[in-house]
Design an enzyme around this catalytic site. Sequence first.
Site, PDB file in Angstrom:
ATOM      1  N   GLU A 166      71.995 -32.254  21.974  1.00  0.00           N
ATOM      2  CA  GLU A 166      71.136 -31.731  20.902  1.00  0.00           C
ATOM      3  C   GLU A 166      69.844 -31.121  21.449  1.00  0.00           C
ATOM      4  OE1 GLU A 166      70.589 -35.000  18.214  1.00  0.00           O
ATOM      5  OE2 GLU A 166      72.588 -34.769  17.359  1.00  0.00           O
ATOM      6  N   GLU A 319      79.851 -35.792  16.675  1.00  0.00           N
ATOM      7  CA  GLU A 319      79.264 -37.063  16.212  1.00  0.00           C
ATOM      8  C   GLU A 319      79.179 -37.069  14.701  1.00  0.00           C
ATOM      9  OE1 GLU A 319      75.316 -37.925  17.624  1.00  0.00           O
ATOM     10  OE2 GLU A 319      75.799 -37.335  19.670  1.00  0.00           O
TER      11      GLU A 319
HETATM   12  C1  GAL Z   1      72.379 -38.046  17.235  1.00  0.00           C
HETATM   13  C2  GAL Z   1      72.258 -38.217  18.728  1.00  0.00           C
HETATM   14  C3  GAL Z   1      72.812 -39.553  19.178  1.00  0.00           C
HETATM   15  C4  GAL Z   1      72.285 -40.660  18.315  1.00  0.00           C
HETATM   16  C5  GAL Z   1      72.601 -40.343  16.892  1.00  0.00           C
HETATM   17  C6  GAL Z   1      72.217 -41.433  15.926  1.00  0.00           C
HETATM   18  O1  GAL Z   1      71.609 -37.029  16.720  1.00  0.00           O
HETATM   19  O2  GAL Z   1      72.926 -37.199  19.409  1.00  0.00           O
HETATM   20  O3  GAL Z   1      72.464 -39.763  20.515  1.00  0.00           O
HETATM   21  O4  GAL Z   1      70.922 -40.789  18.521  1.00  0.00           O
HETATM   22  O5  GAL Z   1      71.960 -39.157  16.530  1.00  0.00           O
HETATM   23  O6  GAL Z   1      70.886 -41.500  15.653  1.00  0.00           O
END
Ligand code: GAL
Length: 698
Positions: A166, A319
């Site tokens: 990100e 994710e």
């Molecule tokens: C995403 C990030 C993860 C984790 C997740 C939950 O944006 O890539 O590493 O932090 O959020 O908060």
Amino acid sequence: MSGGIVPGAPLPERGAPVPFTPEQLLFGGDWSPEQWDRATWREDVELMRRARVNTVTLGVFSWACLEPREGEYDLAWLDEVIDLLEEAGIGYFLATPTASPPPWFTRAHPEAMPVRPDGVRLTHGSRDTYAISAPAYREASRRIAAVLGEHFGGRAGLRGWHLHNEYGTLDHGPHAARAFRTWLQARYGDLETLNAQWSTAFWSQRYGDWEEITPPQDTQYLHNPAQLIDFRRFSSDEMLAAMVEQREAIRATGSRAPITTNFMLPTWNHLEQWSWAQQQDVVSIDHYLDTTAPDAETHVAYGADLTRSWAGGSWVLMEQNARGISLGDRTVVKSAQRMLRNSIGYIARGSQSSLFFQWRASLGGSEQWHSGLVPHAGDDTEHFRAVCALGETLERLAPVTALPADGPLVAAEVAIAWHADGWWALETPHLPHDGIRYAEEVRAIHRSFWRAGIPTDFARPGSDVSGYRLLVVPCLYPLSEEEVSWLEEYVAGGGELVVTFLSGLSDPSLRIVPGGYPGALRELLGVRVEEMRPLPAGVQEGLDDGSVIEEWAELLEAPGAEVLAAYTHGDLRGRPAITRSARGAGHAVYLSARLRQDSRDRFLADLCTRLGIAATVAGAAERGLEAVRRRGAGADHLFLLHHGDKEVTVRAEGTDLLTGVSAAEGLVIAAGGVAVLALAPDAEASLATGPAAMPAGG
Ligand code: GAL
């Protein structure tokens, strides 16, 4: 080793992302073995097999474990982890860990830490703390990428490279200042041009030397908007250059595995996604729901349609949250049914995966309360059983991963223009209305089509939109001359264009086009706006077609357009609000008022009816049934996601991949349920009539 990319220099030209066709849908998530002992590694792999996990993401935040001291590497533990995965037949994305430099890095290179607009230099202790333009950071990033590429690039289970995580840390320090100036020199050539484009005659900001230009650090009062938007563009380009350097460092080792970086589905946005997508082999996003309401379902569709459009086809959901929905100050439970329905919702719209953050919930660290596929309570839980059921379901959907030989993955006749410039322009301060947010406006338009069951793509300004019958341009404040011609040609060629308020007001440097708004679109739209008339907060007014408006109205005349609806309040009464001009073979509609969502829904649904643009399955959306037809090789798949609260019956020449039941005689889908019908390419589906149902929450 590559020496890095000069700021402002053009990046290597590349084609579109490559088709990504895994043999099965990817299922799994981020796994952080560095947080666990070896016994847990083995237990994890066992549980992964039970849940039918076939893909994990490794190494996202492992820099300190992989390179414990500058230039000293410890890769043995990761070899061991990868051996375990490969023995179990589980694939993996391997990340470059550059989102989180270790403490030794700060100590050795304190000047490579980012500086906030207020001049405070940050330090390690969290993550994402680096100055993207600092040579030491870039060098260290290329080095670790090359080391990983060299060591792991040929491993059999490697599904792809996950570069960084990100991208999105802005730096306002001296390294950024230097790179920003180089970028500006490449954009404007000379200072005279920059001074003119930045309107520096205002408030005595005229620059006499490039060295005088800085990133927009905190200053006494309002910033120069041109400086602000150029800094956003520069920061996106600079982060992209850093990503491309990592890609090249890995490619130089001979590894051919596809490369991606995980975008955050923008709730904040520091990237211009179209140009980023072109520099990757596979486009991936992270998507976290921000509401439990029925609108969560439209958010899934919005994120998925955006990503499919950026990718130009299939993509990877890297994710999502397994069990929680963060509402800002608390995280509420995402039901097992929603986890499954949403996972399939992304796949319906082009995802080749349902991956999660994270595999096992951490016991310590800042995200110890973030859910995982394995909760703190372990595998003997309702949640883990739901995860196993999801794994089984996704295996049955494997046939959908095959891509059509040609044509789009989801056929759409409607496109919505999207560009980060619109976002960044509306974030500059002191606009006529500082509360209008680009993402909310774009999402509101998308929501209307979703509610009507009509498929939509997003379009890059300047791209080929001749195949769409309807193009909507929401709140795209700056437009270049080329973009104006792009819209004119679209309409001349027979397209139906809808432009909303706050579009086309300025050139790319945010200089207003004079003579009446919306600047360069006046001729095309046949209108001339004299004045903007934002409405007070909470006030609603009406139009004479029954629409309700809020937040925004304008004083305009329509010398070259038909008036479709007029205002009914104050001195705007009887004045044009919605207009439509005929130009060439097409039409251009102007929405000068901000319609309330229900009125916007009605307006766009009526327009689609007039244009003959049909829902994927007539009548389905009204019953809470989302229908998406994902095209495939040989067969299409009709995804039916039931968000409503009463069962519905669907008829089609096709069989449900999940249950094996034919829909020829009518397939009943329970409230909250899902079906995925394998259809012959030209088969149609219809809905057996029944009572309408409202979408369910929860
Ligand atoms: C995403 C990030 C993860 C984790 C997740 C939950 O944006 O890539 O590493 O932090 O959020 O908060």
